[in-house]
Design a protein around this motif. Structure first.
Motif, PDB file in Angstrom:
ATOM      1  N   GLU A  40     -10.679   1.457  -2.870  1.00  0.00           N
ATOM      2  CA  GLU A  40      -9.411   0.771  -3.142  1.00  0.00           C
ATOM      3  C   GLU A  40      -9.454  -0.703  -2.737  1.00  0.00           C
ATOM      4  O   GLU A  40      -8.992  -1.563  -3.481  1.00  0.00           O
ATOM      5  CB  GLU A  40      -8.268   1.510  -2.442  1.00  0.00           C
ATOM      6  CG  GLU A  40      -7.995   2.836  -3.131  1.00  0.00           C
ATOM      7  CD  GLU A  40      -7.027   3.732  -2.376  1.00  0.00           C
ATOM      8  OE1 GLU A  40      -6.481   4.637  -2.993  1.00  0.00           O
ATOM      9  OE2 GLU A  40      -6.837   3.538  -1.156  1.00  0.00           O
ATOM     10  N   LEU A  83      -3.495  -2.309  -6.464  1.00  0.00           N
ATOM     11  CA  LEU A  83      -3.819  -0.948  -6.032  1.00  0.00           C
ATOM     12  C   LEU A  83      -3.532   0.068  -7.129  1.00  0.00           C
ATOM     13  O   LEU A  83      -4.240   1.049  -7.278  1.00  0.00           O
ATOM     14  CB  LEU A  83      -3.028  -0.593  -4.775  1.00  0.00           C
ATOM     15  CG  LEU A  83      -3.546  -1.249  -3.497  1.00  0.00           C
ATOM     16  CD1 LEU A  83      -2.562  -1.049  -2.355  1.00  0.00           C
ATOM     17  CD2 LEU A  83      -4.905  -0.699  -3.110  1.00  0.00           C
ATOM     18  N   THR A 113      -0.140  -6.992  -4.669  1.00  0.00           N
ATOM     19  CA  THR A 113      -0.857  -5.914  -3.994  1.00  0.00           C
ATOM     20  C   THR A 113      -0.606  -4.587  -4.696  1.00  0.00           C
ATOM     21  O   THR A 113      -1.538  -3.812  -4.931  1.00  0.00           O
ATOM     22  CB  THR A 113      -0.385  -5.816  -2.528  1.00  0.00           C
ATOM     23  OG1 THR A 113      -0.545  -7.094  -1.924  1.00  0.00           O
ATOM     24  CG2 THR A 113      -1.214  -4.807  -1.765  1.00  0.00           C
ATOM     25  N   PHE A 131     -10.281   4.558   0.701  1.00  0.00           N
ATOM     26  CA  PHE A 131      -9.569   3.300   0.945  1.00  0.00           C
ATOM     27  C   PHE A 131     -10.555   2.134   1.131  1.00  0.00           C
ATOM     28  O   PHE A 131     -10.448   1.100   0.478  1.00  0.00           O
ATOM     29  CB  PHE A 131      -8.667   3.458   2.177  1.00  0.00           C
ATOM     30  CG  PHE A 131      -7.928   2.213   2.562  1.00  0.00           C
ATOM     31  CD1 PHE A 131      -7.054   1.608   1.671  1.00  0.00           C
ATOM     32  CD2 PHE A 131      -8.088   1.649   3.817  1.00  0.00           C
ATOM     33  CE1 PHE A 131      -6.365   0.457   2.022  1.00  0.00           C
ATOM     34  CE2 PHE A 131      -7.406   0.495   4.177  1.00  0.00           C
ATOM     35  CZ  PHE A 131      -6.550  -0.096   3.266  1.00  0.00           C
ATOM     36  N   TYR A 152       0.834  -1.201   0.000  1.00  0.00           N
ATOM     37  CA  TYR A 152       0.000   0.000   0.000  1.00  0.00           C
ATOM     38  C   TYR A 152       0.869   1.252   0.000  1.00  0.00           C
ATOM     39  O   TYR A 152       0.654   2.171  -0.770  1.00  0.00           O
ATOM     40  CB  TYR A 152      -0.937   0.004   1.209  1.00  0.00           C
ATOM     41  CG  TYR A 152      -1.952   1.121   1.125  1.00  0.00           C
ATOM     42  CD1 TYR A 152      -3.079   0.998   0.324  1.00  0.00           C
ATOM     43  CD2 TYR A 152      -1.763   2.309   1.815  1.00  0.00           C
ATOM     44  CE1 TYR A 152      -3.995   2.016   0.209  1.00  0.00           C
ATOM     45  CE2 TYR A 152      -2.676   3.343   1.710  1.00  0.00           C
ATOM     46  CZ  TYR A 152      -3.788   3.190   0.902  1.00  0.00           C
ATOM     47  OH  TYR A 152      -4.678   4.214   0.787  1.00  0.00           O
TER      48      TYR A 152
END
Ligand SMILES: Nc1ncnc2c1ncn2[C@@H]1O[C@H](COP(=O)(O)OP(=O)(O)O)[C@@H](O)[C@H]1O
Ligand SMILES: [Mg+2]
Lengths: 259, 273
Positions: free
Chosen positions: B190, B164, B160, B186, B102
């Protein structure tokens, strides 16, 4: 009465300040409450940038944009925007997509579904509450996107080529629907379109932007009576206005190959 | 042979029904048949070639060993350790990889700073670090969890970041125009957007965690299925080795199945037609 929206010498450029790309140059205009404005201009003339500035998604490089006299500093529930692609969330049903703004505001599930259903009826999507976006046609997706924006009851509705990707018949139908909702909700609307006849048929005023950097080339009042009807599409006044707007729009420059 | 004297519709000859429940039943039945067939062929091979039990034990010997190790608690003692290592490694590796992923997806500076290492380490066989970790960490459980976490770390991290990064900027603009907070973007954009890629990464991660746990036990541990495999090899107790292998396969399959089920549930919207 003060204007609902006013732009005062608005400039917007992108990228490196030393070598900026000027998207909009010295834009000034005002709008009164309840007006329906269309913005036309060649692609790249800064139409989308203009709407994003008014929506508070971008900040002007210089100049002031004010709503009811207050400078716009960021997104506000008083201004709603609809983009060219519906941008619905594919994992949400139509009902939950349209209820999203209420969910973000912290409304209870029962309440937000109740309100969302009203707007589903407004855009004539009854019966599709439980469908996912990929199960809808392009026109229905755009209607859902408009309902999602309307659900927070904005005073000013911004539409960025909302029907640009749809076929002509669907677009004509949705234009009529849009005028119906505009009258019903007594909103103020700015719609970007690249179809000049659509702009003339819908608007009280048409603004024409020039090729980059976008400057305001013309501000043409559309004096056709309301309600607008299909019969007007062949009326000489309508055709004259379409011609007037067309004359203000830059033709795309076609590079001649150098020998 | 007479051609089509009876008006039997050919489409229903092999499938009893198109209803999904009986389809599922047929699939389960076929699975059982396939397992039984495997055991039969295995048994036939042993009888035909007359292999000694330490080379290839007959199914009956493995079954007997399974019952013994189940009854005296040996199997459960080792399997539970391995399961704990797998789950611990999965939890640790996925958590750290997701958090770092992230940050990297969001911060171009951090990305530029760290991505050379990530690219280099991605190609590096992390299992080769296991002996070093034996020197550094005395506690076998903690060490094996760390090895499992390391093995699955990079694939999950990369997935990841990819997930994202693929979040459409237009959808972010929609959220922003609706005055969504950073946290709401988020949670409501997301995470759901990256979920399919993340679940894919979790599947890969689960498979790698099993590998990591076994390697961790191979290089230094006195408990767990990996240790049991080593022990059985030393004793030439091949039936025991098979019991450990099958248990390991069962754990890996179970974990994979659970994540697939989760995926099936969470991504149900994709199947709406
Ligand atoms: N976020 C951005 N960063 C850099 N350049 C941009 C950005 N948004 C728009 N532009 C540039 O600004 C100009 C105007 O774009 P846009 O407002 O999208 O025009 P239009 O909608 O009229 O086609 C284009 O040259 C485009 O490339
Ligand atoms: Mg545009």
């Amino acid at each position: 009465m003060p204007p609902l929206l006013s732009l005062d010498h608005v400039f917007k450029s992108f990228g490196d300040p030393a070598d900026p790309l000027h998207a909009l140059k010295d834009i000034s205009f005002q709008m009164r409450r309840g007006e329906f404005l269309c913005v036309v201009g060649p692609s790249g003339s800064g139409k989308s940038t203009l709407l994003r500035l008014i929506a508070g998604l971008l900040q002007p490089t210089s100049g002031v944009i004010a709503l009811d006299g207050d400078p716009i500093s960021g997104p506000s529930p008083r201004v709603g925007i609809v983009f060219q692609t519906s941008n619905l969330m594919p994992w949400r049903t139509v009902l939950d997509n349209i209820a999203l703004p209420l969910e973000l505001r912290g409304e209870s599930k029962a309440r937000r579904h109740q309100i969302a259903r009203e707007y589903i009826a407004l855009v004539a999507l009854d019966g599709f509450e439980g469908h996912y976006p990929h199960q809808l046609s392009g026109g229905m997706q755009q209607r859902a996107a408009i309902a999602r924006t309307l659900v927070q009851n904005p005073e000013l509705l911004l539409l960025d080529e909302p029907f640009g990707a749809l076929d002509a018949l669907t677009r004509e139908y949705l234009d009529q629907e849009l005028l119906r909702i505009w009258r019903l909700k007594e909103m103020t609307v700015i719609m970007v379109t690249h179809a000049i006849n659509e702009a003339v048929w819908l608007a009280d005023r048409v603004l024409a932007l020039s090729q980059r950097p976008g400057v305001l080339k013309a501000d043409i009042p559309i004096t056709l009576p309301r309600p607008r009807t299909e019969a007007m599409l062949t009326h000489p006044d309508y055709l004259t206005l379409v011609k007037t707007v067309r004359n203000h729009i830059d033709r795309p420059v076609i590079q001649k190959p150098t020998p | 042979m007479p051609t089509s004297t009876s008006p039997r519709p050919p489409a229903t000859r092999f499938t009893f029904s198109h209803n999904p429940r009986s389809l599922r039943l047929i699939r389960i039945l076929l699975g059982v048949v396939s397992v039984l067939l495997f055991i039969f062929l295995w048994d036939a091979l042993v009888r035909w070639q007359d292999y000694p039990a330490f080379i290839l034990p007959p199914p009956k010997a493995v079954w007997g060993k399974l019952l013994i190790t189940l009854a005296d608690g040996t199997l459960w003692r080792h399997a539970s350790i391995t399961l704990a290592e797998i789950l611990g490694g999965l939890l640790l590796g996925v958590t750290v990889a997701t958090l770092l992923g992230y940050l990297l997806a969001k911060s171009p500076l951090l990305d530029q700073l760290l991505s050379p290492y990530i690219v280099a380490l991605q190609a590096f066989p992390v299992v080769a670090l296991a002996p070093l970790l034996v020197i550094w960490i005395q506690q076998p459980l903690a060490r094996t969890i760390l090895i499992a976490a390391l093995v699955l770390f990079f694939p999950v991290l990369v997935n990841t970041i990819v997930g994202l990064r693929s979040v459409e900027p237009e959808l972010v603009a929609v959220m922003r125009s609706l005055q969504a907070t950073r946290w709401q973007i988020f949670i409501k954009l997301e995470i759901p957007f990256a979920l399919p890629v993340f679940l894919g990464a979790l599947k890969i991660g689960a498979t790698l965690a099993v590998i990591g746990a076994v390697i961790g036990e191979f290089v230094g541990s006195n408990r767990g299925l990996g240790f049991l495999i080593n022990l059985a090899q030393g004793l030439l107790d091949t039936p025991l080795l098979f019991v450990a292998l099958f248990t390991l396969a069962l754990i890996a399959l179970g974990l994979y199945g659970l994540i697939s089920l989760l995926e099936y549930r969470l991504l149900a919207w994709k199947r709406a037609a």
